[in-house]
Design an enzyme around this catalytic site. Structure first.
Site, PDB file in Angstrom:
ATOM      1  N   GLN A  48      41.043  13.328  42.251  1.00 57.35           N
ATOM      2  CA  GLN A  48      41.407  13.236  43.672  1.00 57.35           C
ATOM      3  C   GLN A  48      40.159  12.985  44.518  1.00 57.35           C
ATOM      4  O   GLN A  48      39.153  13.683  44.388  1.00 57.35           O
ATOM      5  CB  GLN A  48      42.108  14.532  44.109  1.00 57.35           C
ATOM      6  CG  GLN A  48      42.666  14.486  45.513  1.00 57.35           C
ATOM      7  CD  GLN A  48      43.823  13.489  45.676  1.00 57.35           C
ATOM      8  OE1 GLN A  48      44.586  13.244  44.750  1.00 57.35           O
ATOM      9  NE2 GLN A  48      43.939  12.901  46.848  1.00 57.35           N
ATOM     10  N   ASP A  98      44.891   5.511  38.389  1.00 58.85           N
ATOM     11  CA  ASP A  98      44.546   5.372  39.802  1.00 58.85           C
ATOM     12  C   ASP A  98      44.050   3.958  40.109  1.00 58.85           C
ATOM     13  O   ASP A  98      44.049   3.538  41.271  1.00 58.85           O
ATOM     14  CB  ASP A  98      43.403   6.357  40.091  1.00 58.85           C
ATOM     15  CG  ASP A  98      43.583   7.122  41.369  1.00 58.85           C
ATOM     16  OD1 ASP A  98      44.622   6.971  42.022  1.00 58.85           O
ATOM     17  OD2 ASP A  98      42.664   7.893  41.692  1.00 58.85           O
ATOM     18  N   LYS A 155      51.939  15.318  43.848  1.00 59.84           N
ATOM     19  CA  LYS A 155      51.891  14.568  42.588  1.00 59.84           C
ATOM     20  C   LYS A 155      52.474  15.402  41.457  1.00 59.84           C
ATOM     21  O   LYS A 155      53.260  14.911  40.640  1.00 59.84           O
ATOM     22  CB  LYS A 155      50.444  14.156  42.280  1.00 59.84           C
ATOM     23  CG  LYS A 155      49.950  13.030  43.162  1.00 59.84           C
ATOM     24  CD  LYS A 155      48.441  12.856  43.161  1.00 59.84           C
ATOM     25  CE  LYS A 155      48.042  11.823  44.229  1.00 59.84           C
ATOM     26  NZ  LYS A 155      46.608  11.715  44.460  1.00 59.84           N
TER      27      LYS A 155
HETATM   28  N1  GUN Z   1      42.690  10.180  48.048  1.00 56.34           N
HETATM   29  C1  GUN Z   1      43.500   9.544  48.926  1.00 56.34           C
HETATM   30  N2  GUN Z   1      44.289   8.673  48.273  1.00 56.34           N
HETATM   31  C2  GUN Z   1      43.984   8.771  46.963  1.00 56.34           C
HETATM   32  C3  GUN Z   1      44.449   8.113  45.799  1.00 56.34           C
HETATM   33  O1  GUN Z   1      45.342   7.249  45.812  1.00 56.34           O
HETATM   34  N3  GUN Z   1      43.885   8.490  44.639  1.00 56.34           N
HETATM   35  C4  GUN Z   1      42.902   9.430  44.587  1.00 56.34           C
HETATM   36  N4  GUN Z   1      42.383   9.710  43.402  1.00 56.34           N
HETATM   37  N5  GUN Z   1      42.419  10.034  45.636  1.00 56.34           N
HETATM   38  C5  GUN Z   1      42.967   9.709  46.824  1.00 56.34           C
END
Ligand code: GUN
Length: 292
Positions: free
Chosen positions: A95, A118, A51
């Protein structure tokens, strides 16, 4: 059979975003995303790094905040409150997964809806169901819709079968496909579904989001279906330096030959998730700065 190239489609999206970021940079505005990571889960480390690199590659600002496994609910909430109040921060992502002692839903809901890029908060899930224009859709579901659209897969009137009912993928992607923009007929299956193969065989569009390696086998797929594999499973592989390789939720080797189109793993849905996070962050930045 045609492969849906998620790497290439994601790069196209990122190129478009980069051009927009450059345009607004002229007015001194730089979209800024802050990612919070708790603990040292190897997959989370890899996703967060990706990211950050992607944000930088398109001229966005990205910050990563790291916290120990032992952080308390209140401490984590305080961190989010500070980021909510910080006008230089446009998007916030925590996350997942979080340690077991943390109430994840409350953490997601702590983020201001307009910074919840998100799309995991109650507010944004509600806006998605209500089909409101300011809804931030969760990034993996949004990426799946973008993949279908940019690959020329028509959804209207088609039967989309989703295997998996997670908050992150199954539920939101069902809403996006059901929306008046997509107009699919949607079935959601899960671990209690009786005669699963009989249901998945009806799918014109099959979305596998179970989290189990190679769970979808050839007998579960209708010839000519479009198959979207959301799984990213690490399986041991002694021939790899890392000791593992990534496989999807679909038995790719045996399923691919009978599909009209299919996403590979890696290089399918994964890169789209990151691209959609950037898209949401740019949108958040623009909404928070309407007069430029
Ligand atoms: N863990 C796995 N996929 C994601 C996601 O799209 N966003 C977040 N915050 N955590 C994740």
């Amino acid at each position: 059979m045609e492969l849906i190239n998620g790497n290439a489609i994601a790069q196209t999206v990122l190129d478009e975003l980069k051009a927009e970021v450059e345009k607004i940079a002229a007015s001194g505005l730089v979209p800024h995303i802050v990612v919070l990571r708790v603990g040292n889960d190897p997959a989370s480390i890899s996703y967060v790094n990706k990211k950050e690199k992607t944000a930088q590659s398109i001229g966005m600002r990205s910050s990563v905040r790291l916290f120990p496994e032992t952080i308390s609910q209140a401490e984590l909430e305080n961190e989010i409150d500070a980021l909510n109040a910080d006008k230089s921060v446009h998007g916030i992502l925590i996350q997942s997964p979080l340690p077991a002692h943390i109430n994840e839903t409350e953490i997601f809901n702590r983020v201001l809806p307009e910074k919840d890029v998100d799309g995991f908060s109650t507010a944004n899930i509600g806006r998605l169901v209500q089909e409101l224009p300011d809804a931030f859709a969760a990034c993996t579901p949004a990426g799946i819709l973008e993949l279908l659209e940019r690959s020329g897969v028509a959804t209207a009137g088609k039967h989309a079968v989703i295997v998996g009912r997670s908050q992150i993928v199954g539920k939101p992607v069902s809403q996006l496909l059901l929306s008046r923009k997509s107009n699919a007929t949607v079935t959601i299956c899960h671990s209690h579904t009786e005669d699963l193969a009989a249901v998945t065989r009806q799918a014109d569009i099959l979305i596998a989001a179970i989290g189990r390696p190679q769970f979808i086998t050839r007998d579960m797929v209708k010839p000519g279906a479009v198959v979207i594999d959301v799984g990213i499973n690490r399986v041991p592989d002694a021939t790899k330096k890392s000791g593992f390789r990534l496989v999807g939720d679909v038995d790719f080797e045996n399923v691919a030959p009978i599909c009209e189109k299919i996403t590979p793993v890696p290089g399918g849905v994964g890169p789209m998730t990151v691209a959609m996070l950037m898209k949401n962050t740019l949108a958040a930045c623009l909404r928070q700065n309407p007069a430029r």
